[in-house]
Design a protein around this motif. Structure first.
Motif, PDB file in Angstrom:
ATOM      1  N   ARG A  43      34.265  40.657  48.763  1.00  0.00           N
ATOM      2  CA  ARG A  43      34.693  39.493  49.530  1.00  0.00           C
ATOM      3  C   ARG A  43      36.191  39.654  49.784  1.00  0.00           C
ATOM      4  NH1 ARG A  43      32.029  36.646  46.341  1.00  0.00           N
ATOM      5  NH2 ARG A  43      30.260  36.010  47.597  1.00  0.00           N
ATOM      6  N   TYR A  44      36.565  39.877  51.026  1.00  0.00           N
ATOM      7  CA  TYR A  44      37.969  40.188  51.332  1.00  0.00           C
ATOM      8  C   TYR A  44      38.610  39.099  52.182  1.00  0.00           C
ATOM      9  CZ  TYR A  44      37.228  44.594  49.085  1.00  0.00           C
ATOM     10  OH  TYR A  44      36.969  45.536  48.126  1.00  0.00           O
ATOM     11  N   GLY A  45      39.929  38.977  52.076  1.00  0.00           N
ATOM     12  CA  GLY A  45      40.671  38.018  52.888  1.00  0.00           C
ATOM     13  C   GLY A  45      40.803  36.660  52.232  1.00  0.00           C
ATOM     14  N   LEU A  46      40.240  36.479  51.051  1.00  0.00           N
ATOM     15  CA  LEU A  46      40.247  35.159  50.415  1.00  0.00           C
ATOM     16  C   LEU A  46      41.040  35.136  49.110  1.00  0.00           C
ATOM     17  CD1 LEU A  46      36.454  34.458  50.984  1.00  0.00           C
ATOM     18  CD2 LEU A  46      38.342  33.377  52.204  1.00  0.00           C
ATOM     19  N   GLN A  47      41.702  36.250  48.834  1.00  0.00           N
ATOM     20  CA  GLN A  47      42.458  36.331  47.588  1.00  0.00           C
ATOM     21  C   GLN A  47      43.580  35.281  47.550  1.00  0.00           C
ATOM     22  OE1 GLN A  47      43.414  40.494  46.678  1.00  0.00           O
ATOM     23  NE2 GLN A  47      44.305  39.796  44.768  1.00  0.00           N
ATOM     24  N   LYS A  48      44.077  34.917  48.726  1.00  0.00           N
ATOM     25  CA  LYS A  48      45.154  33.922  48.760  1.00  0.00           C
ATOM     26  C   LYS A  48      44.688  32.538  48.311  1.00  0.00           C
ATOM     27  CE  LYS A  48      44.518  33.205  53.686  1.00  0.00           C
ATOM     28  NZ  LYS A  48      45.133  33.331  55.018  1.00  0.00           N
ATOM     29  N   TYR A  49      43.384  32.307  48.292  1.00  0.00           N
ATOM     30  CA  TYR A  49      42.846  31.040  47.788  1.00  0.00           C
ATOM     31  C   TYR A  49      42.482  31.143  46.301  1.00  0.00           C
ATOM     32  CZ  TYR A  49      42.201  30.191  52.791  1.00  0.00           C
ATOM     33  OH  TYR A  49      42.396  30.045  54.139  1.00  0.00           O
ATOM     34  N   GLY A  50      42.767  32.284  45.710  1.00  0.00           N
ATOM     35  CA  GLY A  50      42.425  32.485  44.305  1.00  0.00           C
ATOM     36  C   GLY A  50      41.027  33.045  44.123  1.00  0.00           C
ATOM     37  N   ILE A  51      40.420  33.533  45.212  1.00  0.00           N
ATOM     38  CA  ILE A  51      39.049  34.055  45.155  1.00  0.00           C
ATOM     39  C   ILE A  51      39.096  35.579  45.078  1.00  0.00           C
ATOM     40  CG2 ILE A  51      36.889  34.276  46.464  1.00  0.00           C
ATOM     41  CD1 ILE A  51      37.559  31.383  47.518  1.00  0.00           C
TER      42      ILE A  51
ATOM     43  N   GLN B 127      41.241  38.301  37.965  1.00  0.00           N
ATOM     44  CA  GLN B 127      41.909  37.137  38.540  1.00  0.00           C
ATOM     45  C   GLN B 127      42.879  37.638  39.604  1.00  0.00           C
ATOM     46  OE1 GLN B 127      43.497  34.975  35.205  1.00  0.00           O
ATOM     47  NE2 GLN B 127      41.476  34.280  34.583  1.00  0.00           N
ATOM     48  N   THR B 128      43.201  36.762  40.559  1.00  0.00           N
ATOM     49  CA  THR B 128      43.946  37.235  41.731  1.00  0.00           C
ATOM     50  C   THR B 128      45.448  37.371  41.510  1.00  0.00           C
ATOM     51  OG1 THR B 128      44.048  34.951  42.453  1.00  0.00           O
ATOM     52  CG2 THR B 128      42.271  36.307  43.357  1.00  0.00           C
TER      53      THR B 128
ATOM     54  N   ASN C 114      37.999  39.702  44.833  1.00  0.00           N
ATOM     55  CA  ASN C 114      37.307  40.571  45.782  1.00  0.00           C
ATOM     56  C   ASN C 114      35.868  40.868  45.368  1.00  0.00           C
ATOM     57  OD1 ASN C 114      40.353  42.406  46.311  1.00  0.00           O
ATOM     58  ND2 ASN C 114      39.467  40.891  47.658  1.00  0.00           N
TER      59      ASN C 114
ATOM     60  N   GLU D   9      33.268  32.424  39.151  1.00  0.00           N
ATOM     61  CA  GLU D   9      33.625  31.590  40.308  1.00  0.00           C
ATOM     62  C   GLU D   9      32.418  30.826  40.859  1.00  0.00           C
ATOM     63  OE1 GLU D   9      35.577  34.251  43.067  1.00  0.00           O
ATOM     64  OE2 GLU D   9      37.391  34.339  41.837  1.00  0.00           O
TER      65      GLU D   9
END
Lengths: 312, 227
Positions: free
Chosen positions: A19-27, A255-256, A29, A135
């Motif tokens: 899952r890419y592009g969502l690390q900025k929300y704390g999610i 964790q991100t 990969n 998560e």
């Protein structure tokens, strides 16, 4: 129709490339722990690189096919049978409706991948099928849970058209002493030359404290002057040095962000080997210049046709 | 400011390594100078207190070329820091009652302030989201008034209910889902902070501002809060 789980084993999860592009929300990969085995499993079936598979941790898995299919099993080595007949790994194999697959406890390695032609049909949860238990994200029921007994994983019927086997030079061997390349981090949030040298010169043991988030190693404690860093984003493969001086390598479900100083980052293509290392395995780390390995990763991504347009 | 390649496909932009609003404003300005203009090459971008972590697509660009682009963008951003993007202010209702403010008494006795004064100091403030992490939607907010800044608990709680609002030193944050944790808990929000069905899965993001709006027990229950 579907694959019906008879025994999910210790830990079997749905995984795709992640899952890419969502690390900025704390999610995180997420994605396959042994990406090399995962990508080959899809490649051998002519699947798209991102097609969903089952990641089987430590074996003990059994399931029944309800439709004809073509499958491949790559990764950790072990006795794998269809209707009690041993099958070859790293090869595409036709199965019939009613056939039963069993994956015994592995003889070496920790993760094997069961891929099916066309991919398992798993509805995406935030752009991916990847399961992250912590998560409560992804998986069959969009709750991050591992597969349970009697669950059904859907796929489309497929007939056998060609057989493919991995070229022998690409087939990895797991187990034994592992040598891992890493890119040292000399930046302000990295470590001093003496810490990096102390890390490179010794041999570590993989501890039992390993999971999809990280692998904790044990060796002679490495003392660093750093009191910790201001939390920053962390890469897969980052080697953190906590206060106790025992390094932790961060894996796919990390964790991100993190606040430990970083010794460096494991070469991306060596993470597969590390992920297959069982507790007690010996592992050592060899510093490399990032410029020397960048093109190797680019070639790999091109070969498997990995495209990040799957990002959110 | 310094741009460093830390792996085959990762760069970090490092700012002066300190936690303060001036540095963080630079982080947000540089992030917006990079994120959209270079979106073709960026897979993941994570701004935090004093750094920006960027995973880029090695398939589309070589590291050297990308590093030069990021450097140029950072210079560009430093020139026009005046034009920082307008900030999004998010209001979050919080019930600061004794049933949910598990450590309110502790904070009150350690600070020598009454519970009402503690609540007032906490809610009469606009916080900046300095980072997201620890768990999906977990936002690190600063800066808590130093009179109510509290160290983490020595023994973390095994279970903190979703929505709980905690303090750790001069940071404050809401636990978006049930989790273990060591922050000192002073209240709880009935709002859902993470929803995977939304295109933007979290209610706040790094660079936003947050205001906590005290609500009564009745309002809390009406908004779906659990006790």
């Amino acid at each position: 129709m579907s694959l019906q789980i008879i025994n999910p084993g210790f830990l079997t999860q749905v995984q795709d490339y992640g899952r890419y592009g969502l690390q900025k929300y704390g999610i995180t990969n997420s994605g396959p722990m042994d990406e090399h085995a995962f990508l080959w499993a899809n490649q051998l079936l002519g699947n798209e690189f991102n097609a969903a598979q089952l990641e089987i941790c430590m074996g003990g898995f059994a399931a029944r096919f309800e439709l004809d299919a073509v499958i491949s099993v790559c990764g950790a080595e072990g006795n794998i049978t269809i209707n009690h007949q041993k099958i070859e790994m790293w090869k595409s194999i036709a199965v019939k409706a009613g056939d039963e697959i069993r994956v015994d406890a592995f003889s070496s390695g920790l993760y094997a991948y069961l891929a099916i032609k066309g991919g398992f049909t798993v509805e995406h949860h935030l752009h991916s099928a990847a399961t992250v238990m912590r998560e409560k994200l992804g998986g069959l029921n969009h709750d991050g849970q591992k597969l349970a007994n009697k669950e059904r994983v859907l796929y489309r019927e497929c007939c056998y058209d060609f057989s493919m086997r991995i070229p022998p030079e690409f087939k990895p061997e797991y187990g034994g002493k592992v040598e891992i390349r890493f890119i040292p981090n000399y930046s302000e949030t990295g470590c001093s030359e003496s810490v990096i040298q102390a890390f490179s010169e010794q041999e570590f043991i993989v501890t039992p404290e390993i999971n999809r988030m990280g692998y904790r190693l044990k060796g002679e404690a490495i003392h660093s002057d750093s009191k910790g860093i201001i939390s920053q984003g962390i890469s897969v493969g980052a080697i953190q040095l906590p206060k106790d001086g025992q390094p932790i390598v961060l894996m796919k479900d990390r964790q991100t962000i993190g606040g430990y100083p970083q010794i460096g980052c494991v070469a991306y293509l060596d993470l597969a080997k590390l992920s297959q290392s069982t507790p007690g395995s010996k592992v050592s780390f060899m510093p490399v210049k990032v410029g020397a390995i960048e093109s190797e990763l680019r070639t790999y991504l091109s070969f498997f046709n990995v495209s990040y347009s799957i990002r959110a | 400011m310094n741009v460093v390649q830390i792996s085959e496909n990762t760069l970090v932009v490092l700012f002066e390594q300190a936690i303060n609003l001036d540095i963080f404003k630079q982080v947000t300005a540089v992030t917006s100078a990079i994120e959209q203009p270079l979106s073709d090459y960026i897979i993941d971008i994570v701004p935090s207190y004093a750094s920006i972590h960027i995973l880029f697509d090695l398939h589309k660009i070589a590291s050297g070329e990308f590093l030069e682009m990021v450097k140029a963008a950072t210079l560009n951003a430093s020139v026009q820091t005046a034009s920082t993007p307008s900030q999004n202010i998010v209001d979050i209702p919080v019930y600061y009652g004794p049933e949910v403010g598990l450590d309110l008494d502790f904070i009150s006795s350690s600070s020598g302030l009454s519970p009402d004064e503690v609540i007032k100091l906490h809610s009469n403030n606009i916080y900046d989201v300095y980072a997201m992490g620890f768990a999906p939607g977990f936002a690190y907010l600063g800066t808590v008034d130093e009179r109510i800044a509290m160290p983490r608990k020595e023994t973390p709680r095994k279970h903190i209910p979703a929505g709980s609002l905690g303090i750790a030193d001069q940071q404050t944050a809401i636990y978006p889902s049930d989790s273990p944790g060591g922050w000192q808990i002073i209240g709880r929000t009935p709002e859902v902070l993470v929803d995977y069905k939304n295109e933007e899965p979290t209610k706040v993001k790094t660079g936003d501002q947050v205001r906590f709006v005290p609500i009564s027990k009745d309002q809390y229950l009406e908004l779906g809060g659990a006790l």
